[in-house]
Design a protein around this motif. Structure first.
Motif, PDB file in Angstrom:
ATOM      1  N   GLU A  18     -19.162 -15.874   2.165  1.00 27.21           N
ATOM      2  CA  GLU A  18     -19.256 -17.274   2.863  1.00 27.21           C
ATOM      3  C   GLU A  18     -17.952 -17.191   4.224  1.00 27.21           C
ATOM      4  O   GLU A  18     -16.947 -16.606   3.882  1.00 27.21           O
ATOM      5  CB  GLU A  18     -19.307 -18.283   2.035  1.00 27.21           C
ATOM      6  CG  GLU A  18     -17.918 -18.477   1.339  1.00 27.21           C
ATOM      7  CD  GLU A  18     -18.089 -19.393   0.213  1.00 27.21           C
ATOM      8  OE1 GLU A  18     -17.688 -20.779   0.565  1.00 27.21           O
ATOM      9  OE2 GLU A  18     -18.432 -19.264  -0.877  1.00 27.21           O
TER      10      GLU A  18
ATOM     11  N   THR B 213     -22.931 -21.554   3.644  1.00 26.48           N
ATOM     12  CA  THR B 213     -23.840 -21.509   2.479  1.00 26.48           C
ATOM     13  C   THR B 213     -23.737 -19.765   1.907  1.00 26.48           C
ATOM     14  O   THR B 213     -23.818 -18.888   2.736  1.00 26.48           O
ATOM     15  CB  THR B 213     -25.377 -21.633   2.889  1.00 26.48           C
ATOM     16  OG1 THR B 213     -25.509 -22.922   3.375  1.00 26.48           O
ATOM     17  CG2 THR B 213     -26.172 -21.096   1.796  1.00 26.48           C
TER      18      THR B 213
ATOM     19  N   GLN C 242     -24.157 -16.109   0.886  1.00 25.77           N
ATOM     20  CA  GLN C 242     -24.954 -15.185   0.800  1.00 25.77           C
ATOM     21  C   GLN C 242     -24.891 -14.078  -0.285  1.00 25.77           C
ATOM     22  O   GLN C 242     -23.500 -13.778  -0.321  1.00 25.77           O
ATOM     23  CB  GLN C 242     -25.078 -14.580   2.348  1.00 25.77           C
ATOM     24  CG  GLN C 242     -25.434 -15.977   3.359  1.00 25.77           C
ATOM     25  CD  GLN C 242     -26.978 -16.309   3.396  1.00 25.77           C
ATOM     26  OE1 GLN C 242     -27.767 -15.615   2.737  1.00 25.77           O
ATOM     27  NE2 GLN C 242     -27.094 -17.579   3.754  1.00 25.77           N
TER      28      GLN C 242
ATOM     29  N   THR D 103     -20.974 -13.272  -3.912  1.00 28.27           N
ATOM     30  CA  THR D 103     -21.444 -13.720  -2.464  1.00 28.27           C
ATOM     31  C   THR D 103     -20.390 -13.767  -1.481  1.00 28.27           C
ATOM     32  O   THR D 103     -19.356 -13.575  -1.721  1.00 28.27           O
ATOM     33  CB  THR D 103     -21.919 -15.167  -2.836  1.00 28.27           C
ATOM     34  OG1 THR D 103     -20.866 -15.955  -3.153  1.00 28.27           O
ATOM     35  CG2 THR D 103     -23.097 -15.471  -3.663  1.00 28.27           C
TER      36      THR D 103
ATOM     37  N   GLN E 213     -22.505 -14.744   7.881  1.00 27.51           N
ATOM     38  CA  GLN E 213     -21.782 -15.448   7.292  1.00 27.51           C
ATOM     39  C   GLN E 213     -21.639 -17.015   7.698  1.00 27.51           C
ATOM     40  O   GLN E 213     -21.776 -17.246   8.832  1.00 27.51           O
ATOM     41  CB  GLN E 213     -20.333 -15.228   7.059  1.00 27.51           C
ATOM     42  CG  GLN E 213     -19.591 -15.362   8.309  1.00 27.51           C
ATOM     43  CD  GLN E 213     -19.821 -14.430   9.430  1.00 27.51           C
ATOM     44  OE1 GLN E 213     -20.532 -13.399   9.572  1.00 27.51           O
ATOM     45  NE2 GLN E 213     -19.059 -14.890  10.769  1.00 27.51           N
ATOM     46  N   SER E 214     -21.802 -17.832   6.608  1.00 23.16           N
ATOM     47  CA  SER E 214     -21.974 -19.333   6.910  1.00 23.16           C
ATOM     48  C   SER E 214     -21.147 -20.197   5.873  1.00 23.16           C
ATOM     49  O   SER E 214     -20.483 -19.736   5.030  1.00 23.16           O
ATOM     50  CB  SER E 214     -23.615 -19.808   7.031  1.00 23.16           C
ATOM     51  OG  SER E 214     -24.048 -19.630   5.858  1.00 23.16           O
TER      52      SER E 214
ATOM     53  N   ILE F 128     -24.562  -7.097   8.447  1.00 21.77           N
ATOM     54  CA  ILE F 128     -24.295  -8.643   8.794  1.00 21.77           C
ATOM     55  C   ILE F 128     -24.367  -8.739  10.450  1.00 21.77           C
ATOM     56  O   ILE F 128     -23.514  -8.220  10.936  1.00 21.77           O
ATOM     57  CB  ILE F 128     -23.351  -8.923   8.007  1.00 21.77           C
ATOM     58  CG1 ILE F 128     -23.282  -8.915   6.412  1.00 21.77           C
ATOM     59  CG2 ILE F 128     -22.753 -10.580   8.261  1.00 21.77           C
ATOM     60  CD1 ILE F 128     -22.053  -9.131   6.005  1.00 21.77           C
TER      61      ILE F 128
ATOM     62  N   ALA G 276     -23.447  -5.953   1.257  1.00 19.47           N
ATOM     63  CA  ALA G 276     -24.390  -6.866   2.204  1.00 19.47           C
ATOM     64  C   ALA G 276     -24.314  -6.230   3.388  1.00 19.47           C
ATOM     65  O   ALA G 276     -23.308  -6.062   4.173  1.00 19.47           O
ATOM     66  CB  ALA G 276     -23.860  -8.199   2.515  1.00 19.47           C
TER      67      ALA G 276
ATOM     68  N   SER H 178     -29.388  -9.015   5.704  1.00 17.36           N
ATOM     69  CA  SER H 178     -28.418  -9.673   5.343  1.00 17.36           C
ATOM     70  C   SER H 178     -28.156 -11.000   6.448  1.00 17.36           C
ATOM     71  O   SER H 178     -28.524 -10.622   7.608  1.00 17.36           O
ATOM     72  CB  SER H 178     -27.005  -8.893   5.253  1.00 17.36           C
ATOM     73  OG  SER H 178     -27.187  -7.971   4.208  1.00 17.36           O
ATOM     74  N   TYR H 179     -27.719 -11.883   6.119  1.00 14.55           N
ATOM     75  CA  TYR H 179     -27.579 -13.003   7.069  1.00 14.55           C
ATOM     76  C   TYR H 179     -25.973 -13.318   7.610  1.00 14.55           C
ATOM     77  O   TYR H 179     -25.005 -12.723   6.810  1.00 14.55           O
ATOM     78  CB  TYR H 179     -27.999 -14.244   6.413  1.00 14.55           C
ATOM     79  CG  TYR H 179     -29.563 -14.508   6.414  1.00 14.55           C
ATOM     80  CD1 TYR H 179     -30.130 -15.185   7.514  1.00 14.55           C
ATOM     81  CD2 TYR H 179     -30.033 -13.682   5.349  1.00 14.55           C
ATOM     82  CE1 TYR H 179     -31.633 -15.258   7.355  1.00 14.55           C
ATOM     83  CE2 TYR H 179     -31.608 -13.850   5.194  1.00 14.55           C
ATOM     84  CZ  TYR H 179     -32.449 -14.580   6.106  1.00 14.55           C
ATOM     85  OH  TYR H 179     -33.663 -14.516   5.939  1.00 14.55           O
TER      86      TYR H 179
ATOM     87  N   ASP I   3     -30.269 -15.574  12.810  1.00 12.31           N
ATOM     88  CA  ASP I   3     -29.088 -15.042  11.827  1.00 12.31           C
ATOM     89  C   ASP I   3     -29.469 -13.932  10.890  1.00 12.31           C
ATOM     90  O   ASP I   3     -28.560 -13.919  10.062  1.00 12.31           O
ATOM     91  CB  ASP I   3     -28.189 -16.465  11.361  1.00 12.31           C
ATOM     92  CG  ASP I   3     -27.540 -17.115  12.317  1.00 12.31           C
ATOM     93  OD1 ASP I   3     -27.361 -16.325  13.400  1.00 12.31           O
ATOM     94  OD2 ASP I   3     -27.434 -18.243  12.332  1.00 12.31           O
ATOM     95  N   GLN I   4     -30.729 -13.541  10.862  1.00  9.99           N
ATOM     96  CA  GLN I   4     -30.951 -12.452   9.854  1.00  9.99           C
ATOM     97  C   GLN I   4     -30.677 -11.135  10.436  1.00  9.99           C
ATOM     98  O   GLN I   4     -30.933 -10.931  11.606  1.00  9.99           O
ATOM     99  CB  GLN I   4     -32.315 -12.367   9.444  1.00  9.99           C
ATOM    100  CG  GLN I   4     -32.819 -11.510   8.395  1.00  9.99           C
ATOM    101  CD  GLN I   4     -34.230 -11.629   7.903  1.00  9.99           C
ATOM    102  OE1 GLN I   4     -34.930 -12.224   8.882  1.00  9.99           O
ATOM    103  NE2 GLN I   4     -34.849 -11.070   7.059  1.00  9.99           N
TER     104      GLN I   4
END
Length: 508
Positions: free
Chosen positions: A41, A87, A89, A39, A84-85, A105, A102, A81-82, A75-76
């Motif tokens: 983040e 949460t 991904q 992931t 970065q946050s 982004i 990914a 891909s989303y 944010d998609q």
């Protein structure tokens, strides 16, 4: 990305790719391709600021349906891909390229507090099926919105050569103003473009006003430049018999006079000609080892043109944008390190390679192409895994770029320490990256026997034809060795030579 406003036209969407490979550290390291999750983040940047969303920083999501024919969540990105946050991904395994990725982004160059940051940082974490952390690293998602064309196309630019015959649009919104000026100028030069190609455009889902591009945008439909002008960055775009986007833009602007230098952009041989549109004077995209190399007088040793040729070469009708790019072997060959990949700036002709020791992989990612960003080398690792990304080759001028190499081996620079992947340093004469021998004390102790039985001619590729050291024999960090002649200490950057300990290669 081309600015923060997508209501008028778009050259490129917000789209950043993150690629990773997971290696099981061992005497014989293995790629990990299943049974794990990887992931990414958001991490605070070096100034402590976070970048965790893009939807509040651009109107891209308001116009993505009209531009690209898809509806996206906030944010998609276009490849799902989303941003970065806080949460994590997921990255997904791509068996074709043997990497985790990914793609697309949609990162913005603004922190959450509104300040600019062209190098937002992310943490990439690998976990096993029980949630135990196996490995993690830190990298950047470089992004810029400096490609804004305002320098010449703004109504307040004073640059009369870019002024449409019917006059500037004179909009109060500076983000829209220059874009409408460009569409007005395009309509002036190609008044029937939409009408002639409307059937082809409509077949692909783009419904533009036959009266022209300015009328289309004024009516609320933004124009995607690649809808007519093919871009390999956006597969499936373009209309037959219309110039590809890179040829249209670079070819057209090659003859444009820079209002600052009073030279055509094609005659300029420094990076400022490119930074007018590409990121950029603030972003300083060309920031890696090549970009920061200096001459004795402090001037830049290498420019964008050193690898790509002048603007007309980049815009050549025979060039495939994003696919016909410089390669490593044009400069790194035969024990030499050239500072120009091209033998003709005007044509962009790459130097023929005399050997393949440092070559990109042929037919990668497709027949007839050979791209660094897809090439693999030692241990089937991506070249960029050890060397850094294309314009940020280690060590980079930006400290954010160097964090990953420091985490992997303890110092910035090309990841060349065997212990970064191997639990026990293997002894080899030529089995390392690019045919290297083992690095470190083990080699100091063993190399005498290797030379005695195999000769020293193979040493010249890195240590120079006179065995007195060369750029490829530079130490990446300070090193101390125990030798028959006592302890030897070398500073970082020292060109290791046979004469450091011996009186030449053949004498004790």
């Amino acid at each position: 990305m081309d600015g923060n406003d997508y209501s008028v036209f778009s050259i490129l969407p917000p789209y950043n790719n993150l690629v990773a490979q997971l290696i099981q550290k061992d005497y014989d390291p293995k790629h990990v391709t299943q049974g794990v999750t990887i992931t990414y983040e958001a991490l605070p940047s070096l100034d402590g600021k976070l970048n965790t969303t893009s939807v509040t920083k651009t109107n891209f999501w308001d116009y993505v349906l009209k531009l690209f024919g898809v509806s996206l969540e906030p944010d998609q990105g276009l490849a799902n891909s989303y941003v970065q946050s806080t949460t994590p991904q997921p990255l997904h395994y791509d068996a074709q390229h043997h990497w985790w990725t990914a793609e697309g982004i949609p990162v913005s160059p603004r922190n959450d507090d509104g300040s600019y940051n062209m190098y937002p940082m992310v943490k990439v974490v690998a976990k096993d099926s029980n949630g135990n952390v196996l490995a993690e690293t830190t990298t950047v998602l470089p992004v810029s919105d400096e490609m804004d064309c305002k320098k010449c196309h703004s109504s307040t630019s004073g640059y009369t050569a870019a002024r449409p015959l019917s006059g500037w649009v004179d909009m109060n919104d500076s983000e829209k103003d220059y874009k409408f000026n460009i569409l007005r100028l395009h309509d002036q030069k190609h008044p029937t473009a939409v009408l002639e190609h409307n059937a082809s455009l409509s077949a692909k889902g783009w419904n533009y006003n036959p009266d022209g591009l300015e009328a289309t945008a004024q009516a609320g439909t933004p124009v995607l430049c690649a809808s007519c002008h093919k871009s390999n960055a956006l597969p499936g775009t373009g209309v037959d018999n219309i110039k590809p986007l890179t040829a249209a833009i670079h070819g057209k602007h090659a003859g444009v006079i820079d209002p600052v230098t009073n030279m055509t952009l094609n005659n300029s041989t420094n990076r400022n000609a490119c930074y007018t549109c590409h990121p950029g004077a603030t972003t300083q995209c060309l920031r890696g080892a090549m970009g920061k190399a200096k001459n004795a007088d402090g001037t830049n040793k290498m420019q964008c043109q050193s690898c790509h040729g002048v603007m007309s070469a980049v815009g050549s009708s025979t060039r495939e944008g994003w696919l016909d790019e410089p390669n490593c072997q044009s400069c790194h060959q035969n024990g030499q390190r050239y500072t120009e990949a091209v033998t003709s700036m005007s044509l962009g002709t790459l130097r023929e390679a005399l050997d393949t020791r440092f070559a990109t992989k042929p037919d990668t990612p497709m027949a007839g192409k050979s791209l660094y960003r897809y090439s693999t080398g030692h241990g089937e690792l991506q070249c960029s895994a050890c060397h850094g990304s294309t314009h940020a080759i280690y060590p980079s001028a930006k400290p954010e770029d160097n964090i990953q190499s420091i985490q992997a081996q303890g110092h910035a620079g090309t990841i060349g320490e065997c212990t970064a992947c191997h639990t026990t340093v293997p002894m080899t004469t030529s089995g390392g990256p690019h045919g290297m021998h083992t690095v470190g004390q083990a080699w100091v102790s063993a190399h005498g026997g290797v030379v005695e039985h195999g000769g020293s001619s193979s040493c010249t590729a890195c240590h120079g034809s006179d065995y007195r050291g060369a750029p490829l024999s530079e130490t990446m960090t300070a090193r101390t060795f125990n030798t028959e002649w006592g302890t030897k200490t070398f500073p970082a950057g020292h060109k290791v030579s046979c004469y450091d300990c011996h009186n030449g290669p053949n004498i004790d």
